[in-house]
Design a protein around this motif. Structure first.
Motif, PDB file in Angstrom:
ATOM      1  N   SER A  74       3.510  33.589  -3.351  1.00  0.00           N
ATOM      2  CA  SER A  74       3.059  34.719  -3.037  1.00  0.00           C
ATOM      3  C   SER A  74       1.761  34.624  -3.818  1.00  0.00           C
ATOM      4  N   ARG A  75       0.821  35.637  -3.171  1.00  0.00           N
ATOM      5  CA  ARG A  75      -0.569  35.307  -3.778  1.00  0.00           C
ATOM      6  C   ARG A  75      -0.613  36.096  -5.114  1.00  0.00           C
ATOM      7  N   THR A  76       0.388  36.953  -5.350  1.00  0.00           N
ATOM      8  CA  THR A  76       0.490  37.685  -6.584  1.00  0.00           C
ATOM      9  C   THR A  76       1.722  37.359  -7.416  1.00  0.00           C
ATOM     10  N   VAL A  86      -4.032  30.158  -7.600  1.00  0.00           N
ATOM     11  CA  VAL A  86      -4.727  29.980  -6.291  1.00  0.00           C
ATOM     12  C   VAL A  86      -3.444  30.991  -5.535  1.00  0.00           C
ATOM     13  N   VAL A  87      -2.180  30.553  -6.213  1.00  0.00           N
ATOM     14  CA  VAL A  87      -1.034  31.079  -5.692  1.00  0.00           C
ATOM     15  C   VAL A  87       0.302  30.852  -6.592  1.00  0.00           C
ATOM     16  N   TYR A  88       1.286  31.463  -6.255  1.00  0.00           N
ATOM     17  CA  TYR A  88       2.484  31.378  -7.074  1.00  0.00           C
ATOM     18  C   TYR A  88       3.731  30.888  -6.423  1.00  0.00           C
ATOM     19  N   LEU A 141       4.126  32.665   2.819  1.00  0.00           N
ATOM     20  CA  LEU A 141       3.974  33.775   1.749  1.00  0.00           C
ATOM     21  C   LEU A 141       4.935  34.771   1.981  1.00  0.00           C
ATOM     22  N   ASP A 159       4.445  37.811   2.530  1.00  0.00           N
ATOM     23  CA  ASP A 159       3.983  38.653   3.836  1.00  0.00           C
ATOM     24  C   ASP A 159       4.247  38.047   5.053  1.00  0.00           C
ATOM     25  N   MET A 195      -0.295  29.764   4.056  1.00  0.00           N
ATOM     26  CA  MET A 195      -1.290  29.585   3.343  1.00  0.00           C
ATOM     27  C   MET A 195      -1.244  28.096   3.457  1.00  0.00           C
ATOM     28  N   VAL A 199      -3.018  24.840   0.920  1.00  0.00           N
ATOM     29  CA  VAL A 199      -3.685  24.583  -0.069  1.00  0.00           C
ATOM     30  C   VAL A 199      -3.961  22.976  -0.131  1.00  0.00           C
ATOM     31  N   GLU A 228      -7.651  26.995  -1.658  1.00  0.00           N
ATOM     32  CA  GLU A 228      -7.194  27.313  -0.412  1.00  0.00           C
ATOM     33  C   GLU A 228      -7.883  26.975   0.783  1.00  0.00           C
ATOM     34  N   ASP A 260      -8.490  27.292   3.960  1.00  0.00           N
ATOM     35  CA  ASP A 260      -8.556  28.263   5.178  1.00  0.00           C
ATOM     36  C   ASP A 260      -9.348  27.668   6.333  1.00  0.00           C
TER      37      ASP A 260
END
Length: 372
Positions: free
Chosen positions: A114-116, A180-182, A202, A204, A208, A210, A269, A271
């Motif tokens: 997750s991003r958060t 960066v991410v969790y 993720l 959502d 992603m 990395v 990241e 991307d």
């Protein structure tokens, strides 16, 4: 004329024995066209940095000359690609002065994230801090042990060693530690540190990527080897799945064990990668499953072809012969020595299973560009 060892920077570490291609078991049966495609990727990166090669080492300049010949050829057949390598390279068997050739495997793992942060995802992968200074191969910084490969600036315009894993995990970086991410588990983050890249699925529904962005420069310690030395696991039956299971089932001891590896990796990241691309290797290009090899960057130039002879395991009981031409496109903190390599298997769980099984004695043959 300097010896092959002197020209390669291997004096005191290995002897290079000149061979003919007929001395390479299975050479004629490999897919040289696949190796040539991987070689072209390295060539494009080398050409892009060619302006810097005026001060580069002679091996890099000779390799660039071969690359420019490669650019003239497209869509080579297996036979044509084989002739290209035979025309432009000379094979040398690598005989280390200490030990034997040894090959391990690595891969791009995939985990949920997750991003958060939340109750499920609370273990961060950290971005590269702005005070991290990477020390180039063969160079040093005042105040930094020569065995370290990174440091950080101090308020007095000097340098000091970068904090180790335990200190970083305890908050030593403060506000410089930007996630960066969790992830879910500390063991998952640790595996990504070892592998150097990951696909993160993720919460959502998106994916992603990395990629490696730097390390604290501290020495690497294999926690698997530590567990074997303690008698917790048997080397012959250890797998990556068993190691990850142990880390998850023993959170307290696992935390102390992982902190024995002082090395800490930072990420970014990635991307720019297409879904079908491999992760970015140390040479700055996407890796190719089964053709990209991580080598000791202090000894070997990115883009050099290596012929490997050994075994590739499918399971603890089953293996296939390894007779393959690979290209040096990556490195790693554990990859140290003239005949030490890491075989890139690809992405996902199946690649991870095979990567975790590979820790075999292997014959290494380097293909040096012929003098033009």
């Amino acid at each position: 004329m300097p010896s092959a060892e002197a020209a390669s920077g291997l004096m005191g570490q290995a002897r290079l024995e000149p061979l003919s291609f007929k001395d390479l078991a299975g050479w004629a049966d490999d897919d040289h066209a696949a190796a040539f495609k991987a070689f072209l990727r390295s060539c494009r990166a080398l050409e892009a940095s060619s302006a810097e090669l005026r001060l580069a080492k002679a091996p890099e300049k000779r390799l660039l000359a071969v690359c420019r010949e490669a650019f003239k050829s497209k869509n080579l057949s297996r036979a044509q690609a084989r002739r290209f390598f035979e025309t432009h390279f000379q094979p040398f068997a690598i005989h280390p002065h200490e030990g034997r050739g040894f090959l391990t495997g690595y891969y791009e793992p995939e985990f949920l994230g997750s991003r958060t942060p939340n109750a499920t995802f609370k273990v961060p992968l950290l971005a590269r801090p702005d005070d991290l200074v990477t020390i180039a191969q063969g160079q040093s910084l005042p105040g930094i042990d020569k065995s370290f490969q990174a440091g950080r600036r101090t308020a007095k315009e000097g340098y000091e060693p970068y904090p180790d894993r335990a200190a970083i995990e305890s908050g030593a970086l403060g506000s410089k530690a930007k996630p960066v991410v969790y992830l879910r588990e500390p063991g998952e983050a640790f595996i990504i540190h070892v592998q150097g890249s990951s696909r993160i699925r993720l919460d959502d529904g998106s994916v992603m990527r990395v990629a490696y962005a730097g390390r604290n420069g501290r020495p690497y310690t294999s926690i698997g080897r530590v567990l074997v030395q303690r008698g917790e696991m048997d080397l012959e039956t250890m797998t990556l799945a068993k190691l990850m299971g142990w880390l998850k089932d023993n959170p307290g001891p696992a935390k102390d064990l992982m902190r024995q590896n002082q090395s800490y990796i930072f990420f970014r990241e990635a991307d720019e990668l297409a879904p079908d691309d491999g992760p970015i290797g140390g040479a700055g290009i996407p890796l190719v499953p089964g053709r990209s090899l991580a080598v000791d960057r202090s000894l070997w130039t990115y883009g050099l072809p290596f012929w490997l002879e050994g075994e590739l395991p499918f399971s603890l009981e089953k293996a296939e012969p390894l007779r393959r031409l690979m290209i040096a496109q990556d490195t790693g903190s554990a990859i140290v020595g003239p005949a030490r390599g890491d075989f890139f298997f690809g992405s996902g769980d199946e690649a991870g299973v095979r990567a975790g099984l590979l820790r075999h004695t292997t014959r290494f043959v380097v293909l040096h560009p012929k003098a033009g």
